[in-house]
Design a protein around this motif. Structure first.
Motif, PDB file in Angstrom:
ATOM      1  N   ILE A   1      64.106  27.923  57.843  1.00  0.00           N
ATOM      2  CA  ILE A   1      63.499  28.483  56.638  1.00  0.00           C
ATOM      3  C   ILE A   1      62.443  27.529  56.087  1.00  0.00           C
ATOM      4  CG2 ILE A   1      65.241  27.554  55.053  1.00  0.00           C
ATOM      5  CD1 ILE A   1      64.938  30.250  53.489  1.00  0.00           C
TER       6      ILE A   1
ATOM      7  N   PRO B   1      75.054  34.214  52.814  1.00  0.00           N
ATOM      8  CA  PRO B   1      74.436  34.481  54.112  1.00  0.00           C
ATOM      9  C   PRO B   1      75.488  34.867  55.163  1.00  0.00           C
ATOM     10  CG  PRO B   1      73.498  32.502  53.158  1.00  0.00           C
ATOM     11  CD  PRO B   1      74.669  32.889  52.292  1.00  0.00           C
TER      12      PRO B   1
ATOM     13  N   LEU C   1      59.568  30.286  49.827  1.00  0.00           N
ATOM     14  CA  LEU C   1      60.661  31.108  49.294  1.00  0.00           C
ATOM     15  C   LEU C   1      60.260  31.868  48.029  1.00  0.00           C
ATOM     16  CD1 LEU C   1      63.470  31.885  50.079  1.00  0.00           C
ATOM     17  CD2 LEU C   1      64.331  29.970  48.758  1.00  0.00           C
TER      18      LEU C   1
ATOM     19  N   TYR D   1      60.561  32.163  58.175  1.00  0.00           N
ATOM     20  CA  TYR D   1      61.331  31.422  59.171  1.00  0.00           C
ATOM     21  C   TYR D   1      60.415  31.095  60.343  1.00  0.00           C
ATOM     22  CZ  TYR D   1      65.550  32.746  56.694  1.00  0.00           C
ATOM     23  OH  TYR D   1      66.517  32.893  55.738  1.00  0.00           O
TER      24      TYR D   1
ATOM     25  N   GLU E   1      63.835  42.869  51.925  1.00  0.00           N
ATOM     26  CA  GLU E   1      64.494  41.572  51.812  1.00  0.00           C
ATOM     27  C   GLU E   1      63.435  40.491  51.813  1.00  0.00           C
ATOM     28  OE1 GLU E   1      67.131  41.044  55.099  1.00  0.00           O
ATOM     29  OE2 GLU E   1      68.478  42.632  54.468  1.00  0.00           O
TER      30      GLU E   1
ATOM     31  N   ASN F   1      68.781  40.761  49.175  1.00  0.00           N
ATOM     32  CA  ASN F   1      68.559  39.316  49.240  1.00  0.00           C
ATOM     33  C   ASN F   1      69.855  38.575  48.945  1.00  0.00           C
ATOM     34  OD1 ASN F   1      65.806  39.583  49.751  1.00  0.00           O
ATOM     35  ND2 ASN F   1      65.309  39.648  47.588  1.00  0.00           N
ATOM     36  N   THR F   2      69.856  37.301  49.266  1.00  0.00           N
ATOM     37  CA  THR F   2      71.051  36.495  49.011  1.00  0.00           C
ATOM     38  C   THR F   2      71.308  36.373  47.520  1.00  0.00           C
ATOM     39  OG1 THR F   2      70.722  35.328  51.081  1.00  0.00           O
ATOM     40  CG2 THR F   2      72.161  34.289  49.471  1.00  0.00           C
TER      41      THR F   2
ATOM     42  N   THR G   1      72.764  43.111  55.158  1.00  0.00           N
ATOM     43  CA  THR G   1      71.787  43.898  55.909  1.00  0.00           C
ATOM     44  C   THR G   1      72.478  44.996  56.712  1.00  0.00           C
ATOM     45  OG1 THR G   1      70.286  42.014  56.016  1.00  0.00           O
ATOM     46  CG2 THR G   1      69.926  43.773  57.610  1.00  0.00           C
TER      47      THR G   1
ATOM     48  N   ASP H   1      63.795  37.780  53.166  1.00  0.00           N
ATOM     49  CA  ASP H   1      63.850  37.216  54.516  1.00  0.00           C
ATOM     50  C   ASP H   1      62.840  37.850  55.471  1.00  0.00           C
ATOM     51  OD1 ASP H   1      65.804  35.424  53.866  1.00  0.00           O
ATOM     52  OD2 ASP H   1      67.417  36.445  54.933  1.00  0.00           O
ATOM     53  N   ASP H   2      62.339  39.025  55.137  1.00  0.00           N
ATOM     54  CA  ASP H   2      61.365  39.699  55.992  1.00  0.00           C
ATOM     55  C   ASP H   2      59.938  39.212  55.761  1.00  0.00           C
ATOM     56  OD1 ASP H   2      63.383  41.208  57.122  1.00  0.00           O
ATOM     57  OD2 ASP H   2      63.116  42.877  55.726  1.00  0.00           O
TER      58      ASP H   2
END
Length: 87
Positions: free
Chosen positions: A46, A12, A51, A41, A33, A77-78, A17, A35-36
């Motif tokens: 998170i 992270p 997830l 979040y 991603e 992604n991570t 990005t 995360d989107d």
């Protein structure tokens, strides 16, 4: 032109990005991603219970883009196991 899927991973905050955004600005394409994912979040925290759904959503978005003829797709992604974050 052939279709390409670029997969970027890292810890992270490592610039995944940002790097992908520069590539898209220069070469075009789309970015996905986990995360989107909506509501992953909440207030910056998170929601781990979402997830798995977030990653499934990301995979679905990428598959749809491929099927719709998008030539450049970026996934950032991570994608790390806990031992990958040990410095």
């Amino acid at each position: 032109m052939e279709k390409k899927l670029y997969i970027t991973f890292g810890v992270p905050g490592s610039g995944k990005t940002s790097r992908v955004s520069i590539n898209i600005e220069i070469n075009g394409g789309v970015r996905y991603e986990a995360d989107d994912y909506p509501e992953l979040y909440i207030n910056g925290i998170i929601q781990f219970r979402l997830l798995k759904k977030a990653h499934e959503w990301c995979q679905f978005q990428i598959k749809s883009a491929m099927e719709n003829g998008i030539l450049r797709i970026y996934q950032s992604n991570t994608n790390l196991n806990p031992f990958d974050m040990i410095v």
